[in-house]
Enzyme design. Sequence first.
Site, PDB file in Angstrom:
ATOM      1  N   ARG A 135       0.949  -1.445  -0.043  1.00 41.24           N
ATOM      2  CA  ARG A 135      -0.077  -0.011  -0.035  1.00 41.24           C
ATOM      3  C   ARG A 135       0.968   1.282   0.049  1.00 41.24           C
ATOM      4  O   ARG A 135       2.000   1.189   0.346  1.00 41.24           O
ATOM      5  CB  ARG A 135      -0.896  -0.035   1.295  1.00 41.24           C
ATOM      6  CG  ARG A 135      -1.753  -1.162   1.341  1.00 41.24           C
ATOM      7  CD  ARG A 135      -2.653  -1.196   2.703  1.00 41.24           C
ATOM      8  NE  ARG A 135      -3.544  -2.392   2.798  1.00 41.24           N
ATOM      9  CZ  ARG A 135      -3.225  -3.529   3.523  1.00 41.24           C
ATOM     10  NH1 ARG A 135      -2.058  -3.479   4.041  1.00 41.24           N
ATOM     11  NH2 ARG A 135      -4.188  -4.273   3.404  1.00 41.24           N
ATOM     12  N   LYS A 155      -2.460  -2.652   7.638  1.00 35.89           N
ATOM     13  CA  LYS A 155      -3.732  -2.264   8.359  1.00 35.89           C
ATOM     14  C   LYS A 155      -3.940  -3.260   9.652  1.00 35.89           C
ATOM     15  O   LYS A 155      -3.604  -4.459   9.659  1.00 35.89           O
ATOM     16  CB  LYS A 155      -5.008  -2.468   7.480  1.00 35.89           C
ATOM     17  CG  LYS A 155      -4.767  -1.521   6.611  1.00 35.89           C
ATOM     18  CD  LYS A 155      -6.157  -1.576   5.385  1.00 35.89           C
ATOM     19  CE  LYS A 155      -6.265  -0.693   4.543  1.00 35.89           C
ATOM     20  NZ  LYS A 155      -7.470  -0.841   3.683  1.00 35.89           N
ATOM     21  N   HIS A 175      -2.478   2.733  -6.128  1.00 35.56           N
ATOM     22  CA  HIS A 175      -3.046   1.664  -5.636  1.00 35.56           C
ATOM     23  C   HIS A 175      -3.278   0.509  -6.752  1.00 35.56           C
ATOM     24  O   HIS A 175      -3.241  -0.638  -6.428  1.00 35.56           O
ATOM     25  CB  HIS A 175      -4.275   1.837  -4.891  1.00 35.56           C
ATOM     26  CG  HIS A 175      -4.818   0.859  -3.965  1.00 35.56           C
ATOM     27  ND1 HIS A 175      -4.014   0.435  -2.842  1.00 35.56           N
ATOM     28  CD2 HIS A 175      -5.919  -0.180  -4.102  1.00 35.56           C
ATOM     29  CE1 HIS A 175      -4.613  -0.371  -2.066  1.00 35.56           C
ATOM     30  NE2 HIS A 175      -5.914  -0.841  -2.884  1.00 35.56           N
ATOM     31  N   ARG A 214      -0.574  -1.864  -6.968  1.00 30.97           N
ATOM     32  CA  ARG A 214      -0.633  -3.117  -6.016  1.00 30.97           C
ATOM     33  C   ARG A 214      -1.833  -4.219  -6.323  1.00 30.97           C
ATOM     34  O   ARG A 214      -1.402  -5.377  -6.159  1.00 30.97           O
ATOM     35  CB  ARG A 214      -1.287  -2.439  -4.618  1.00 30.97           C
ATOM     36  CG  ARG A 214      -1.856  -3.478  -3.660  1.00 30.97           C
ATOM     37  CD  ARG A 214      -1.938  -2.952  -2.173  1.00 30.97           C
ATOM     38  NE  ARG A 214      -2.811  -3.577  -1.243  1.00 30.97           N
ATOM     39  CZ  ARG A 214      -2.461  -4.585  -0.317  1.00 30.97           C
ATOM     40  NH1 ARG A 214      -1.222  -4.513  -0.272  1.00 30.97           N
ATOM     41  NH2 ARG A 214      -3.370  -4.991   0.346  1.00 30.97           N
ATOM     42  N   HIS A 230      -4.029  -9.188   3.541  1.00 33.01           N
ATOM     43  CA  HIS A 230      -5.369  -9.192   3.774  1.00 33.01           C
ATOM     44  C   HIS A 230      -5.592 -10.284   4.845  1.00 33.01           C
ATOM     45  O   HIS A 230      -5.305 -11.324   5.024  1.00 33.01           O
ATOM     46  CB  HIS A 230      -6.206  -9.811   2.576  1.00 33.01           C
ATOM     47  CG  HIS A 230      -5.989  -8.833   1.433  1.00 33.01           C
ATOM     48  ND1 HIS A 230      -6.203  -9.379   0.068  1.00 33.01           N
ATOM     49  CD2 HIS A 230      -5.900  -7.628   1.302  1.00 33.01           C
ATOM     50  CE1 HIS A 230      -6.110  -8.363  -0.887  1.00 33.01           C
ATOM     51  NE2 HIS A 230      -6.024  -7.181   0.077  1.00 33.01           N
ATOM     52  N   TYR A 276      -9.353 -11.040  -6.853  1.00 30.22           N
ATOM     53  CA  TYR A 276      -8.595 -11.199  -8.103  1.00 30.22           C
ATOM     54  C   TYR A 276      -9.151 -12.356  -8.791  1.00 30.22           C
ATOM     55  O   TYR A 276      -8.387 -12.276  -9.862  1.00 30.22           O
ATOM     56  CB  TYR A 276      -7.399 -11.297  -7.549  1.00 30.22           C
ATOM     57  CG  TYR A 276      -6.824  -9.746  -7.050  1.00 30.22           C
ATOM     58  CD1 TYR A 276      -6.553  -8.754  -7.580  1.00 30.22           C
ATOM     59  CD2 TYR A 276      -7.011  -9.514  -5.502  1.00 30.22           C
ATOM     60  CE1 TYR A 276      -6.143  -7.322  -7.066  1.00 30.22           C
ATOM     61  CE2 TYR A 276      -6.544  -8.653  -4.872  1.00 30.22           C
ATOM     62  CZ  TYR A 276      -6.202  -7.490  -5.698  1.00 30.22           C
ATOM     63  OH  TYR A 276      -5.742  -6.316  -4.858  1.00 30.22           O
TER      64      TYR A 276
END
Length: 311
Positions: free
Chosen positions: A165, A189, A257, A260, A283, A292
């Site tokens: 990110r 995150k 982004h 990524r 994730h 994806y």
Amino acid sequence: MENVLIPAEDALMALRRDWLETLDSERRLADHTINAYERDTRQFLQFLCRHVARPVRLSDIDALRPADIRAYLAFRRKGGAEARTLGRDLAGIRSFLRWLEKRGLANAAGVRAMRAPKQPKSLPKPLNAEDALALSRADSQLAEEPWIAARNAAVFCLLYGCGLRISEALGLTPADFAGAPQSLRITGKGSKTRIVPLLPAALAAVNDYIRLVPYHLEPEGPLFLGARGKKLQSAIIQREMQAMRGALGLSDKATPHALRHSFATHLLAAGGDLRTIQELLGHASLSTTQVYTGVDTGRLLEIYDRAHPRK
């Protein structure tokens, strides 16, 4: 505004006009929003007229149940309306009924109980490999200062080569690259830490930037600096990417982004498994990574056709 006949009683139509005028004079909504609300409520009243088999009365609005609203949304969906359109339809109806309810003229409980239709998730928009690689090269950058060109290339290379990110890339320190590491420890995150491989090309891009940057870099300070020597802000990289879109003829979907997204999509296309890609992206849930699979369905089908024993 009301060029189409609406089979409803005059009292209800007068209230609707007052509501629309309130949206303009008091709430000062944009013209296109008011026009959309006018159209949405007009279509709803026309449907309701057929539903009750007579001109619509205020009492019909007061007696609306969730089943009536669902019947209307089903009717619209059958006519080809998509989830976003249905959500806007519901917003217009809800606004009108709430306005009536505040005046003690109707009960909006039926429409309040309705949830907006679930909106489809927009798929990531990856770049092709050639464009992603071009963005990662210093000689493709538009910046006149060689060190800034090297900086931009290093950031883009980390986004594409490591799947970072933008906040993660800008949070790196010189110490993270001490001793020519083969991987990076990234805190993403939710303070979740992951290890990502550091490609030789990405390490070389960072080292080129470190060699050229005119400011002293503290080992534990920010790696990437702005033109005045302060920590680089993401808005600057966003702006640099915008300039690169014009120079390279890229679409508006080409954002930092998107690099990524490209990292994940290109790994999947090359045969990478979702669990590994999930770990590399950081994730928390595999369901987040599974988006994806919708990006590269053709590649998945090709792998299936080649590998399935019953082909």
